[in-house]
Design a protein around this motif. Structure first.
Motif, PDB file in Angstrom:
ATOM      1  N   ASN A   1       0.855  -1.180   0.000  1.00  0.00           N
ATOM      2  CA  ASN A   1       0.000   0.000   0.000  1.00  0.00           C
ATOM      3  C   ASN A   1       0.897   1.238   0.000  1.00  0.00           C
ATOM      4  OD1 ASN A   1      -1.948   1.899   0.288  1.00  0.00           O
ATOM      5  ND2 ASN A   1      -2.755   1.130   2.240  1.00  0.00           N
ATOM      6  N   VAL A   2       0.822   2.048  -1.054  1.00  0.00           N
ATOM      7  CA  VAL A   2       1.752   3.155  -1.233  1.00  0.00           C
ATOM      8  C   VAL A   2       1.667   4.144  -0.074  1.00  0.00           C
ATOM      9  CG1 VAL A   2       2.433   5.032  -2.739  1.00  0.00           C
ATOM     10  CG2 VAL A   2       1.668   2.857  -3.724  1.00  0.00           C
ATOM     11  N   MET A   3       0.472   4.593   0.300  1.00  0.00           N
ATOM     12  CA  MET A   3       0.252   5.441   1.475  1.00  0.00           C
ATOM     13  C   MET A   3       1.195   6.651   1.507  1.00  0.00           C
ATOM     14  SD  MET A   3      -2.254   4.142   3.176  1.00  0.00           S
ATOM     15  CE  MET A   3      -2.068   4.803   4.823  1.00  0.00           C
ATOM     16  N   GLY A   4       1.248   7.440   0.433  1.00  0.00           N
ATOM     17  CA  GLY A   4       2.033   8.661   0.432  1.00  0.00           C
ATOM     18  C   GLY A   4       3.454   8.490  -0.055  1.00  0.00           C
ATOM     19  N   LYS A   5       3.961   7.269  -0.053  1.00  0.00           N
ATOM     20  CA  LYS A   5       5.294   7.008  -0.578  1.00  0.00           C
ATOM     21  C   LYS A   5       5.155   6.198  -1.853  1.00  0.00           C
ATOM     22  CE  LYS A   5       8.340   6.984   3.448  1.00  0.00           C
ATOM     23  NZ  LYS A   5       9.326   6.183   4.178  1.00  0.00           N
ATOM     24  N   SER A   6       5.977   6.502  -2.808  1.00  0.00           N
ATOM     25  CA  SER A   6       5.909   5.755  -4.063  1.00  0.00           C
ATOM     26  C   SER A   6       6.353   4.319  -3.833  1.00  0.00           C
ATOM     27  CB  SER A   6       6.792   6.405  -5.127  1.00  0.00           C
ATOM     28  OG  SER A   6       8.146   6.215  -4.819  1.00  0.00           O
ATOM     29  N   LEU A   7       5.834   3.422  -4.651  1.00  0.00           N
ATOM     30  CA  LEU A   7       6.209   2.014  -4.580  1.00  0.00           C
ATOM     31  C   LEU A   7       7.704   1.849  -4.813  1.00  0.00           C
ATOM     32  CD1 LEU A   7       5.238  -0.931  -4.396  1.00  0.00           C
ATOM     33  CD2 LEU A   7       4.873  -0.883  -6.859  1.00  0.00           C
TER      34      LEU A   7
ATOM     35  N   ARG B   1      10.118   3.977  -4.082  1.00  0.00           N
ATOM     36  CA  ARG B   1      10.878   4.399  -2.908  1.00  0.00           C
ATOM     37  C   ARG B   1      10.826   3.354  -1.802  1.00  0.00           C
ATOM     38  NH1 ARG B   1       9.216  10.210  -1.033  1.00  0.00           N
ATOM     39  NH2 ARG B   1      10.818   9.700   0.508  1.00  0.00           N
ATOM     40  N   LYS B   2       9.652   2.743  -1.622  1.00  0.00           N
ATOM     41  CA  LYS B   2       9.536   1.709  -0.586  1.00  0.00           C
ATOM     42  C   LYS B   2      10.413   0.512  -0.917  1.00  0.00           C
ATOM     43  CE  LYS B   2       5.299   2.217   2.003  1.00  0.00           C
ATOM     44  NZ  LYS B   2       4.119   1.499   2.518  1.00  0.00           N
ATOM     45  N   ARG B   3      10.360   0.106  -2.172  1.00  0.00           N
ATOM     46  CA  ARG B   3      11.163  -1.052  -2.575  1.00  0.00           C
ATOM     47  C   ARG B   3      12.657  -0.759  -2.397  1.00  0.00           C
ATOM     48  NH1 ARG B   3      11.847  -5.750  -4.916  1.00  0.00           N
ATOM     49  NH2 ARG B   3      13.634  -5.989  -6.310  1.00  0.00           N
ATOM     50  N   LYS B   4      13.079   0.435  -2.751  1.00  0.00           N
ATOM     51  CA  LYS B   4      14.479   0.807  -2.587  1.00  0.00           C
ATOM     52  C   LYS B   4      14.891   0.759  -1.119  1.00  0.00           C
ATOM     53  CE  LYS B   4      15.382   3.668  -6.661  1.00  0.00           C
ATOM     54  NZ  LYS B   4      15.741   5.033  -7.139  1.00  0.00           N
ATOM     55  N   ALA B   5      13.998   1.215  -0.245  1.00  0.00           N
ATOM     56  CA  ALA B   5      14.295   1.199   1.190  1.00  0.00           C
ATOM     57  C   ALA B   5      14.411  -0.229   1.704  1.00  0.00           C
ATOM     58  CB  ALA B   5      13.210   1.953   1.953  1.00  0.00           C
ATOM     59  N   TYR B   6      13.472  -1.096   1.283  1.00  0.00           N
ATOM     60  CA  TYR B   6      13.512  -2.493   1.709  1.00  0.00           C
ATOM     61  C   TYR B   6      14.763  -3.193   1.164  1.00  0.00           C
ATOM     62  CZ  TYR B   6       8.591  -1.907   3.035  1.00  0.00           C
ATOM     63  OH  TYR B   6       7.414  -1.492   3.605  1.00  0.00           O
ATOM     64  N   LEU B   7      15.081  -2.907  -0.094  1.00  0.00           N
ATOM     65  CA  LEU B   7      16.247  -3.536  -0.715  1.00  0.00           C
ATOM     66  C   LEU B   7      17.530  -3.090  -0.028  1.00  0.00           C
ATOM     67  CD1 LEU B   7      17.086  -5.440  -2.985  1.00  0.00           C
ATOM     68  CD2 LEU B   7      17.270  -3.456  -4.504  1.00  0.00           C
ATOM     69  N   ARG B   8      17.575  -1.846   0.394  1.00  0.00           N
ATOM     70  CA  ARG B   8      18.753  -1.337   1.093  1.00  0.00           C
ATOM     71  C   ARG B   8      18.951  -2.075   2.422  1.00  0.00           C
ATOM     72  NH1 ARG B   8      17.712   3.493   0.376  1.00  0.00           N
ATOM     73  NH2 ARG B   8      16.538   3.948   2.284  1.00  0.00           N
ATOM     74  N   ILE B   9      17.852  -2.305   3.152  1.00  0.00           N
ATOM     75  CA  ILE B   9      17.930  -3.053   4.415  1.00  0.00           C
ATOM     76  C   ILE B   9      18.390  -4.478   4.141  1.00  0.00           C
ATOM     77  CG2 ILE B   9      16.571  -4.043   6.296  1.00  0.00           C
ATOM     78  CD1 ILE B   9      14.778  -1.556   6.138  1.00  0.00           C
ATOM     79  N   PHE B  10      17.796  -5.093   3.122  1.00  0.00           N
ATOM     80  CA  PHE B  10      18.136  -6.476   2.780  1.00  0.00           C
ATOM     81  C   PHE B  10      19.625  -6.609   2.455  1.00  0.00           C
ATOM     82  CE2 PHE B  10      18.810  -9.773  -0.422  1.00  0.00           C
ATOM     83  CZ  PHE B  10      18.279 -10.879   0.214  1.00  0.00           C
ATOM     84  N   LYS B  11      20.131  -5.756   1.596  1.00  0.00           N
ATOM     85  CA  LYS B  11      21.522  -5.859   1.166  1.00  0.00           C
ATOM     86  C   LYS B  11      22.474  -5.599   2.328  1.00  0.00           C
ATOM     87  CE  LYS B  11      22.431  -3.889  -2.841  1.00  0.00           C
ATOM     88  NZ  LYS B  11      22.383  -2.900  -3.954  1.00  0.00           N
ATOM     89  N   ASN B  12      22.113  -4.670   3.210  1.00  0.00           N
ATOM     90  CA  ASN B  12      22.958  -4.360   4.354  1.00  0.00           C
ATOM     91  C   ASN B  12      23.098  -5.562   5.278  1.00  0.00           C
ATOM     92  OD1 ASN B  12      22.994  -3.210   7.416  1.00  0.00           O
ATOM     93  ND2 ASN B  12      24.253  -1.955   6.062  1.00  0.00           N
ATOM     94  N   GLN B  13      21.993  -6.274   5.521  1.00  0.00           N
ATOM     95  CA  GLN B  13      22.011  -7.423   6.421  1.00  0.00           C
ATOM     96  C   GLN B  13      22.539  -8.686   5.731  1.00  0.00           C
ATOM     97  OE1 GLN B  13      21.386  -6.901   9.593  1.00  0.00           O
ATOM     98  NE2 GLN B  13      20.855  -4.781   9.136  1.00  0.00           N
ATOM     99  N   PHE B  14      22.190  -8.854   4.484  1.00  0.00           N
ATOM    100  CA  PHE B  14      22.531 -10.066   3.739  1.00  0.00           C
ATOM    101  C   PHE B  14      23.993 -10.065   3.289  1.00  0.00           C
ATOM    102  CE2 PHE B  14      22.495 -12.203  -0.547  1.00  0.00           C
ATOM    103  CZ  PHE B  14      22.349 -13.501  -0.078  1.00  0.00           C
ATOM    104  N   LEU B  15      24.441  -8.965   2.706  1.00  0.00           N
ATOM    105  CA  LEU B  15      25.807  -8.868   2.203  1.00  0.00           C
ATOM    106  C   LEU B  15      26.775  -8.364   3.262  1.00  0.00           C
ATOM    107  CD1 LEU B  15      25.019  -7.236  -1.259  1.00  0.00           C
ATOM    108  CD2 LEU B  15      25.494  -9.652  -0.810  1.00  0.00           C
TER     109      LEU B  15
END
Length: 333
Positions: A105-111, A113-127
């Protein structure tokens, strides 16, 4: 470059000279249908193969290998086989992955931007956030999806295909079969399960070979692999390690390392060692400090630096993720 090629040749020659063949078939656990092109391998190594169009495979493996055999395929959870025989044909069943990707649900943030934020968290923890981890590149990011559960403040990651990673510092190309990834925002903790197979060694190509070898040496020294190889040979002190108990007292080798009685080992198996200790240990490598909690009654390890599940790390070694991993074939020169 001659030195690099010579090392690679020696490694390959060793595997060819001291290997046996294991065969089997890979099937869907629900339908019992054959699974074509499943990947059969030893976790964190270059040793692997794929099943054919009939689901069958044949794999040359090192003699006395004490590492589990892993089978992975797109759309299925990986299976780890700790015990197997080289005489009988294996029948391996994989369970289909069942997960639903929620609509964000976009809720004021673009899809985006949300995906980029989630991907950044994933890469930080995973890599990892070390120099090696930050320099890694995931070449198929589009195959990674996320669910965010606001009620539990948890981010879950899924991969429809093996995650392809290029380690630009260490010079490896790898595939990671992700079974589970969860990140808990409140505690900033995470949990993921999966298996890695090395596909290409870039040190054998191009002009960066010597740089890769230097970076690998720096990464190896003080790593978990280095620790367990030193532990196997009982030469921790020589390699800059020491282990202390909760009171700061230095522990002798035989206080937490045990060897299985020869009577309990098959003549075709290599000797087995395991660690066991009820209290939390501090592992020092010169000035770097890590904390180790052994959560199982026995955690087996071998001379290559492999160790079973059942260890909980904190401190310096805990910060090393996929970007700081080396294959078990790695040899310090």
């Amino acid at each position: 470059m001659k030195k690099i090629f010579g090392t690679a040749f020696i490694i390959c020659l060793c595997f060819l000279s001291y290997s046996q063949t294991i065969v089997g078939i890979v099937l869907d656990k629900n339908t019992k249908e054959k699974i074509c092109f499943a990947t059969v391998y030893f976790d964190n190594t270059f040793v692997g193969t794929t099943s054919n169009d009939k689901g069958q495979f044949s794999l040359n493996i090192p003699v006395n290998s004490s590492m589990p055999l892993v089978v992975s395929s797109i759309g299925y959870y990986s299976v780890s086989i700790p015990k197997y025989t080289r005489k009988d044909s294996l029948i391996i069943y994989l369970s289909p992955k069942e997960y639903k990707i929620q609509e964000i649900n976009v809720m004021g943030k673009s899809l985006v931007r949300k995906r980029k934020a989630y991907l950044r968290i994933f890469k930080n923890q995973f890599l990892g956030d070390t120099r090696n981890g930050v320099s890694c590149v995931i070449t198929n990011e589009k195959d990674i999806s996320f669910n965010y559960y606001s009620c539990s403040d948890t981010l879950k990651g899924f991969a429809s295909k093996p995650i392809e990673v290029v380690n630009k510092v260490l010079g490896y190309k790898v595939q990671y079969f992700l079974d589970k990834f969860e990140y808990y925002r409140k505690t900033r903790s995470f949990f993921y399960i999966g298996h890695i197979v090395y596909k290409e060694d870039l040190a054998n190509k191009g002009e960066n070979g010597l740089n890769y070898l230097r970076e690998r040496k720096d990464t190896y020294l003080g790593s978990r692999m280095h620790f367990f190889r030193s532990l196997w040979n009982n030469d921790l002190t020589m390699n800059g390690f020491s282990v202390r108990d909760g009171y700061g007292a230095k522990l002798n080798y035989d206080k937490f390392v045990h060897e299985v009685s020869p009577k309990q080992i098959s003549s075709k198996e290599s000797k087995k060692k395991f660690v066991r200790c009820k209290e939390e240990l501090s592992v020092f490598h010169y000035s770097d400090v890590s904390r180790l909690k052994i959560t199982e009654s026995r955690v087996y390890f071998n001379e290559k630096g492999y160790f079973d599940i059942g260890l909980f790390w904190e401190g310096e070694m805990a910060g090393k993720r996929l970007g700081d991993k080396l294959p078990y074939e790695y040899v310090l020169e």
